[in-house]
Scaffold this motif. Sequence first.
Motif, short mmCIF file in Angstrom:
data_model
loop_
_atom_site.label_atom_id
_atom_site.label_comp_id
_atom_site.label_asym_id
_atom_site.label_seq_id
_atom_site.Cartn_x
_atom_site.Cartn_y
_atom_site.Cartn_z
N LEU A 11 58.55 41.15 -62.22
CA LEU A 11 58.84 40.49 -60.95
C LEU A 11 57.80 39.42 -60.65
O LEU A 11 56.63 39.56 -60.98
N GLY A 12 58.24 38.37 -59.95
CA GLY A 12 57.34 37.33 -59.52
C GLY A 12 58.12 36.18 -58.92
O GLY A 12 59.33 36.27 -58.72
N TYR A 13 57.41 35.09 -58.64
CA TYR A 13 58.06 33.91 -58.07
C TYR A 13 57.19 32.70 -58.41
O TYR A 13 55.97 32.81 -58.56
N GLY A 41 53.84 43.24 -55.22
CA GLY A 41 55.24 43.06 -55.58
C GLY A 41 56.22 44.02 -54.95
O GLY A 41 57.39 44.05 -55.32
N SER A 43 57.60 44.17 -51.78
CA SER A 43 58.70 43.50 -51.07
C SER A 43 59.56 42.68 -52.03
O SER A 43 60.77 42.56 -51.84
N THR A 44 58.93 42.12 -53.06
CA THR A 44 59.69 41.38 -54.07
C THR A 44 60.64 42.31 -54.79
O THR A 44 61.79 41.96 -55.08
N ARG A 47 63.61 42.93 -52.48
CA ARG A 47 64.53 41.80 -52.48
C ARG A 47 65.34 41.74 -53.78
O ARG A 47 66.53 41.38 -53.77
N THR A 48 64.70 42.13 -54.87
CA THR A 48 65.40 42.13 -56.16
C THR A 48 66.47 43.23 -56.19
O THR A 48 67.57 43.01 -56.69
N GLN A 53 66.98 38.01 -55.15
CA GLN A 53 66.34 37.22 -56.18
C GLN A 53 66.48 37.97 -57.50
O GLN A 53 66.75 39.17 -57.52
#
Length: 234
Positions: A11-13, A41, A43-44, A47-48, A53
């Motif tokens: 995960l990342g952005y 990570g 909350s990421t 969202r995934t 995302q």
Amino acid sequence: MAQVQVRDVSLGYDNNLLVEHLDFSVNAGDYLCIVGENGTGKSTLMRTLLGLQKPLAGSIEFGDGLKSTEIGYLPQQTDVQRDFPASVREIVLSGCQGRMGLRPFYTKEEKALAETNMERMGISEFAKRCYRELSGGQQQRVLLARALCATRKILLLDEPVAGLDPKVTAELYKQIAELNEEGITIIMISHDIDAAVSYASHILHVADKVFFGTREEYKDSALGRRFLKGGEDE
């Protein structure tokens, strides 16, 4: 088959890698708490899981007949959201929107479901009140009722007790535990590791080394012993 199966996910952005090689599964009726320091990570990941995302690598699969429109979600609130000028009933009803498709109105069944979930969360008396007039704890119960209108299977909760006083926090944790006892799967991000090991059946600790297992396995692990002793602020 598991309701949620995460396989070798990174995960990342913006090319910023947060966590890699995540492997875990969530079965029907589990209560998973995701813990770890800010910026790791969590909350990421949420969202995934919601499909907002894509993972940088790996895959996320849903089973048990779970559809993307059947996931109830309680996000962290912003100040703007806390000041939203709608009635409690309107907000709770909006949880039914995922199943409406192009239909522009709520059915009798959906209205009845909203009433049932307001009663379930103890907020029926606030149905006509403006959401922004409620206390923080009351607002969170409204959002839980809304999330329940979207699902009979699984709830994703992002820091649901953030900013609440200890009494209201304990009451909300109890309500979430009761929903889990009724068979609803819970996936919750929490900074409160003590509460996590009190309520959760499983722990996902996202850090330099990722831990996933039962709460008993977590308490016996080196990572769990370190954080449960208060070695670092979560």
